[in-house]
Enzyme design. Structure first.
Site, short mmCIF file in Angstrom:
data_model
loop_
_atom_site.label_atom_id
_atom_site.label_comp_id
_atom_site.label_asym_id
_atom_site.label_seq_id
_atom_site.Cartn_x
_atom_site.Cartn_y
_atom_site.Cartn_z
N LYS A 233 0.81 -1.22 0.00
CA LYS A 233 0.00 0.00 0.00
C LYS A 233 0.84 1.27 0.00
O LYS A 233 2.02 1.26 0.35
CB LYS A 233 -0.96 -0.01 1.19
CG LYS A 233 -2.13 -0.96 0.93
CD LYS A 233 -3.23 -0.86 1.95
CE LYS A 233 -4.36 -1.81 1.54
NZ LYS A 233 -5.36 -1.93 2.59
N ARG A 267 -3.37 -9.84 5.28
CA ARG A 267 -3.76 -9.95 3.87
C ARG A 267 -2.59 -9.46 3.02
O ARG A 267 -2.21 -8.29 3.13
CB ARG A 267 -5.02 -9.11 3.63
CG ARG A 267 -5.55 -9.16 2.20
CD ARG A 267 -6.76 -8.24 2.07
NE ARG A 267 -7.28 -8.21 0.71
CZ ARG A 267 -6.81 -7.44 -0.25
NH1 ARG A 267 -5.80 -6.61 -0.01
NH2 ARG A 267 -7.34 -7.48 -1.45
C1 YH5 Z 1 -7.71 -4.39 3.29
O1 YH5 Z 1 -6.83 -3.67 3.79
N1 YH5 Z 1 -7.41 -3.80 0.82
S1 YH5 Z 1 -7.84 -3.74 -1.88
C2 YH5 Z 1 -3.36 0.08 -2.91
C3 YH5 Z 1 -2.07 -0.40 -3.04
C4 YH5 Z 1 -1.77 -1.72 -2.75
C5 YH5 Z 1 -2.77 -2.56 -2.33
C6 YH5 Z 1 -1.22 1.61 -4.01
N2 YH5 Z 1 -9.07 -5.10 0.11
C7 YH5 Z 1 -7.97 -4.44 1.89
O2 YH5 Z 1 -4.85 -4.18 -1.42
N3 YH5 Z 1 -9.74 -6.03 2.25
C8 YH5 Z 1 -8.11 -4.23 -0.24
O3 YH5 Z 1 -1.02 0.37 -3.46
C9 YH5 Z 1 -8.99 -5.26 1.45
N4 YH5 Z 1 -8.48 -5.18 4.07
C10 YH5 Z 1 -9.46 -5.98 3.57
N5 YH5 Z 1 -10.18 -6.71 4.42
C11 YH5 Z 1 -6.52 -2.53 -1.75
C12 YH5 Z 1 -5.13 -3.05 -1.77
C13 YH5 Z 1 -4.07 -2.12 -2.20
C14 YH5 Z 1 -4.36 -0.78 -2.49
#
Ligand code: YH5
Length: 288
Positions: A233, A267
Site C-alpha cells: 500500500k 492480507r
Molecule cells: C484491506 O486492507 N485492501 S484492496 C493500494 C495499493 C496496494 C494494495 C497503491 N481489500 C484491503 O490491497 N480487504 C483491499 O497500493 C482489502 N483489508 C481488507 N479486508 C486494496 C489493496 C491495495 C491498495
C-alpha cells in the site's frame, strides 16, 4: 482463571473453524487473488481463469491459509465494474477453487455477488464497506460464512482526497462496534466476524500509523480477531520512498509489525515471503 486480554475465540467461516488464540494459534496469511484485468498488482496477467487458478495453486504451495478473491479494483481512477462483469470474473474462480482445501474469501461490496458466491460455497465475505448496505447483511445472514468488517471513510474514488478525523482511533473503533452490533441484530453470530481497520481507506499516513500502533487495544476492546491489509500500500511507499513494485521488504516488515500489534490474519500479495517471515516470528513465540 482470569481470561487473558489476548484470548480471542475461534473464527467460524463456512466449512472452516480458524484458531485465533491459544497454543495452536499462529498468525494466518490471506493471499490476494486479483481477477481484475486492470490490476496494478498483476498487470492483467491473471485476467484469465487459467492464470488465476495457477496463481492460487502457487499460493497454496507457498503456504497460504485463506484465498481472498477480488473482481473489482477499488483503486482511485479504476473504471467501475458492472455486476455482470464482477460475477463473470469471480464465479468461475470460486467454482474452480471450491475444493482446493483452503478457505475461500470474496472481496466484494455487492449483495447480489455475495449471494451467488455463498450459493457456490464461499467461506468468507470481505466487504470493504463493512456491510453498511443492509441487503449485504441479509445476504450473509442466510448462510454460515465468515465476515470481514472493514472501516472506510468515504468512497474508493475520492477517499484519499481529504481524510479527516477528530480522533481516528475512537472513530474507527466506534464504526466497527456499530457494524458488529448491526450484524448481530441481523442474526449473525459473533464468532463469524473479524474486523479490519482499513489501512489506506480514507486515511493519511499519520492516521494509518496511529491505528496500527493502537490495533491491539481496538482488538481487545471489540474482542474480535483483527485482519490487517498493508501489503504494497501507499503507506509503505510513503515510508520507504519506493514504488509499488519495490515494496516487498516494507510489506514484510509491516506484516510483522501488525502481528506484533495483535493481528491474527494478514492480507498479502507475497505469500511465500510472508509465510517465511511469520515462521521466524512464530519460532520465537512458541518457545517452551
Ligand atoms: C484491506 O486492507 N485492501 S484492496 C493500494 C495499493 C496496494 C494494495 C497503491 N481489500 C484491503 O490491497 N480487504 C483491499 O497500493 C482489502 N483489508 C481488507 N479486508 C486494496 C489493496 C491495495 C491498495
Amino acid at each position: 482463571m482470569m481470561e487473558s486480554k489476548n484470548n480471542i475465540g475461534d473464527l467460524i467461516c463456512g466449512r472452516y473453524r480458524l484458531k485465533m488464540s491459544g497454543a495452536e494459534f499462529r498468525p494466518l496469511v490471506m493471499g490476494v487473488l486479483n481477477v481484475t484485468p486492470d490490476s496494478f498488482s498483476d498487470g492483467g496477467v491473471y485476467a484469465s481463469l487459467d492464470l488465476a487458478i495457477t496463481h492460487a495453486e502457487n499460493m497454496i504451495a507457498e503456504g497460504v491459509d485463506i484465498i481472498d478473491i477480488g473482481g473489482e479494483s477499488t483503486r482511485p481512477g479504476s473504471p467501475p465494474v458492472s455486476v455482470e462483469e464482477e460475477l463473470s470474473r469471480v464465479m468461475p474462480v470460486i467454482y474452480a477453487l471450491r475444493d482446493c482445501g483452503k478457505p475461500l474469501s470474496l472481496d466484494t461490496r455487492r449483495a447480489v455477488v455475495m449471494r451467488e458466491a455463498i450459493a457456490a460455497g464461499i467461506d468468507m465475505i470481505n466487504d470493504i464497506e463493512g456491510f453498511r448496505n443492509e441487503d449485504s447483511l441479509r445476504a450473509v445472514s442466510e448462510s454460515d460464512c465468515g465476515l470481514c468488517i472493514m472501516h472506510m471513510q468515504g468512497e474508493p474514488q475520492t477517499m484519499q482526497d481529504h481524510p479527516h478525523y477528530v480522533n481516528v482511533i475512537t472513530e474507527v473503533s466506534t464504526f466497527l462496534a456499530k457494524r458488529v452490533a448491526a450484524a448481530e441484530m441481523a442474526g449473525i453470530a459473533r464468532d463469524r466476524i473479524c474486523i479490519d481497520l482499513g489501512f489506506g481507506f480514507g486515511k493519511t499516513l499519520q492516521h494509518n500509523l496511529d491505528l496500527l500502533a493502537n490495533s491491539e487495544m481496538i482488538q481487545s476492546e471489540l474482542r474480535l480477531p483483527l485482519l490487517v491489509g498493508l501489503s504494497r500500500k501507499s503507506m509503505i511507499g510513503q515510508i520507504t520512498g519506493k514504488p509499488v513494485e519495490q515494496r516487498l521488504a516494507g510489506s514484510l516488515s509491516a506484516a510483522l509489525v501488525a502481528v506484533k500489534h495483535g493481528a491474527r490474519i494478514v492480507r498479502v500479495h507475497d505469500v511465500a515471503e510472508t509465510v517465511d517471515a511469520l515462521k521466524v516470528w512464530q519460532a520465537v513465540e512458541s518457545i517452551n
